[in-house]
Design a protein around this motif. Structure first.
Motif, PDB file in Angstrom:
ATOM      1  N   SER A  54     -31.822  15.265 -54.073  1.00 54.31           N
ATOM      2  CA  SER A  54     -30.891  15.592 -52.993  1.00 54.31           C
ATOM      3  C   SER A  54     -30.475  14.335 -52.237  1.00 54.31           C
ATOM      4  O   SER A  54     -29.290  14.116 -51.970  1.00 54.31           O
ATOM      5  CB  SER A  54     -31.538  16.601 -52.038  1.00 54.31           C
ATOM      6  N   ALA A  55     -31.439  13.495 -51.906  1.00 52.62           N
ATOM      7  CA  ALA A  55     -31.138  12.248 -51.187  1.00 52.62           C
ATOM      8  C   ALA A  55     -30.236  11.348 -52.028  1.00 52.62           C
ATOM      9  O   ALA A  55     -29.275  10.755 -51.505  1.00 52.62           O
ATOM     10  CB  ALA A  55     -32.436  11.523 -50.821  1.00 52.62           C
ATOM     11  N   MET A  56     -30.500  11.253 -53.325  1.00 55.87           N
ATOM     12  CA  MET A  56     -29.688  10.411 -54.193  1.00 55.87           C
ATOM     13  C   MET A  56     -28.264  10.957 -54.316  1.00 55.87           C
ATOM     14  O   MET A  56     -27.290  10.205 -54.272  1.00 55.87           O
ATOM     15  CB  MET A  56     -30.349  10.281 -55.573  1.00 55.87           C
ATOM     16  N   ASN A  57     -28.133  12.274 -54.431  1.00 50.92           N
ATOM     17  CA  ASN A  57     -26.801  12.879 -54.522  1.00 50.92           C
ATOM     18  C   ASN A  57     -26.018  12.684 -53.227  1.00 50.92           C
ATOM     19  O   ASN A  57     -24.816  12.390 -53.262  1.00 50.92           O
ATOM     20  CB  ASN A  57     -26.906  14.358 -54.893  1.00 50.92           C
ATOM     21  N   LEU A  58     -26.672  12.839 -52.084  1.00 50.26           N
ATOM     22  CA  LEU A  58     -25.999  12.612 -50.805  1.00 50.26           C
ATOM     23  C   LEU A  58     -25.528  11.168 -50.700  1.00 50.26           C
ATOM     24  O   LEU A  58     -24.417  10.902 -50.229  1.00 50.26           O
ATOM     25  CB  LEU A  58     -26.924  12.968 -49.640  1.00 50.26           C
ATOM     26  N   LEU A  59     -26.356  10.243 -51.139  1.00 51.17           N
ATOM     27  CA  LEU A  59     -25.978   8.826 -51.123  1.00 51.17           C
ATOM     28  C   LEU A  59     -24.726   8.599 -51.982  1.00 51.17           C
ATOM     29  O   LEU A  59     -23.794   7.915 -51.554  1.00 51.17           O
ATOM     30  CB  LEU A  59     -27.144   7.969 -51.631  1.00 51.17           C
ATOM     31  N   LEU A  60     -24.685   9.219 -53.151  1.00 52.26           N
ATOM     32  CA  LEU A  60     -23.527   9.078 -54.031  1.00 52.26           C
ATOM     33  C   LEU A  60     -22.269   9.708 -53.441  1.00 52.26           C
ATOM     34  O   LEU A  60     -21.155   9.274 -53.712  1.00 52.26           O
ATOM     35  CB  LEU A  60     -23.819   9.688 -55.403  1.00 52.26           C
ATOM     36  N   GLU A  61     -22.462  10.743 -52.615  1.00 49.22           N
ATOM     37  CA  GLU A  61     -21.327  11.427 -51.976  1.00 49.22           C
ATOM     38  C   GLU A  61     -20.936  10.779 -50.649  1.00 49.22           C
ATOM     39  O   GLU A  61     -20.085  11.299 -49.939  1.00 49.22           O
ATOM     40  CB  GLU A  61     -21.685  12.904 -51.750  1.00 49.22           C
ATOM     41  N   ASN A  62     -21.579   9.662 -50.307  1.00 46.09           N
ATOM     42  CA  ASN A  62     -21.343   8.981 -49.023  1.00 46.09           C
ATOM     43  C   ASN A  62     -21.585   9.891 -47.828  1.00 46.09           C
ATOM     44  O   ASN A  62     -20.887   9.815 -46.820  1.00 46.09           O
ATOM     45  CB  ASN A  62     -19.931   8.381 -48.961  1.00 46.09           C
ATOM     46  N   LYS A  63     -22.576  10.764 -47.965  1.00 49.34           N
ATOM     47  CA  LYS A  63     -22.967  11.665 -46.878  1.00 49.34           C
ATOM     48  C   LYS A  63     -24.313  11.199 -46.333  1.00 49.34           C
ATOM     49  O   LYS A  63     -25.126  10.626 -47.064  1.00 49.34           O
ATOM     50  CB  LYS A  63     -23.074  13.099 -47.381  1.00 49.34           C
ATOM     51  N   PRO A  64     -24.572  11.455 -45.054  1.00 49.47           N
ATOM     52  CA  PRO A  64     -25.865  11.027 -44.498  1.00 49.47           C
ATOM     53  C   PRO A  64     -27.038  11.808 -45.100  1.00 49.47           C
ATOM     54  O   PRO A  64     -26.926  13.006 -45.344  1.00 49.47           O
ATOM     55  CB  PRO A  64     -25.721  11.308 -43.001  1.00 49.47           C
ATOM     56  N   TYR A 107     -34.013   6.908 -47.416  1.00 49.35           N
ATOM     57  CA  TYR A 107     -34.981   7.943 -47.779  1.00 49.35           C
ATOM     58  C   TYR A 107     -36.286   7.291 -48.184  1.00 49.35           C
ATOM     59  O   TYR A 107     -36.310   6.333 -48.945  1.00 49.35           O
ATOM     60  CB  TYR A 107     -34.465   8.810 -48.951  1.00 49.35           C
ATOM     61  N   ARG A 108     -37.361   7.826 -47.655  1.00 48.59           N
ATOM     62  CA  ARG A 108     -38.714   7.486 -48.086  1.00 48.59           C
ATOM     63  C   ARG A 108     -39.493   8.776 -47.957  1.00 48.59           C
ATOM     64  O   ARG A 108     -39.438   9.458 -46.946  1.00 48.59           O
ATOM     65  CB  ARG A 108     -39.337   6.313 -47.313  1.00 48.59           C
ATOM     66  N   GLY A 109     -40.123   9.151 -49.038  1.00 46.96           N
ATOM     67  CA  GLY A 109     -40.846  10.415 -48.986  1.00 46.96           C
ATOM     68  C   GLY A 109     -41.138  10.955 -50.366  1.00 46.96           C
ATOM     69  O   GLY A 109     -41.169  10.227 -51.352  1.00 46.96           O
TER      70      GLY A 109
END
Length: 186
Positions: free
Chosen positions: A158-168, A136-138
């Motif tokens: 949102s990007a950080m939570n997705l990263l923690l959930e191992n989701k793209p 993520y950059r933005g």
């Protein structure tokens, strides 16, 4: 207040290494020391920029909300402190203490780290996964100092939570907008 967008470098870019002094402790910190089990958030911020002042309480909240969750967080200021004394390390230290930043705040005196990351504005956000590849950059969210949209940190959170959930993390991302980094005259 010049509006500058982030460069939106390619996703998958490797996180450049750094070794910079912390504005509070004076101790040097490296990329490897600050990375978390799930990744690393690198934020280019400063003290005097109206765009950063607009979101700095949310940055502090993100630091607290994500503390201990496995994403390292670091703020870096790369502005020319000679031309902009408000962005000198002692002033950055006061900013961090006043806001209760729960993450390291480093000073990039040579500006080499900002150049390595292709950072262009403050704030500028770069989120890397556990392999230190850019996901993520933005922007933090849609709020700007003059648009009356509430500061929520929605996009970055949102990007950080997705990263923690191992989701793209979706590749459709909006650039951050802020003041240009105050480069030294070479």
């Amino acid at each position: 207040m010049a509006r500058t967008e982030s460069a939106m470098i390619p996703l998958g870019t490797a996180a450049p290494a750094f070794d910079l002094a912390d504005v509070i402790s004076g101790e040097h910190r490296t990329l490897e020391q600050l990375r978390g089990e799930h990744g690393l958030l690198v934020m280019f911020i400063c003290k005097h920029c109206p765009f950063v002042m607009h979101v700095e309480k949310e940055l502090a909240a993100i630091g607290k909300d994500f503390a201990g969750k496995g994403i390292g967080i670091v703020a870096i200021s790369s502005n020319d402190a000679e031309a902009h004394p408000e962005d000198a390390p002692e002033s950055l230290k006061r900013q961090a203490e006043k806001l209760g930043f729960d993450f390291r705040y480093l000073y990039d005196e040579t500006q080499e780290v900002a150049r390595a990351y292709s950072a262009t504005c403050t704030p500028d956000f770069f989120l890397f996964d556990k392999g230190l590849k850019l996901v993520y950059r933005g922007q933090l969210d849609d709020s700007r100092p003059s648009n009356l949209v509430p500061v929520t940190g929605r996009d970055l959170r949102s990007a950080m939570n997705l990263l923690l959930e191992n989701k793209p993390v979706p590749e459709q991302q909006k650039p951050s907008i802020g003041c240009n980094i105050k480069w030294k005259n070479s």
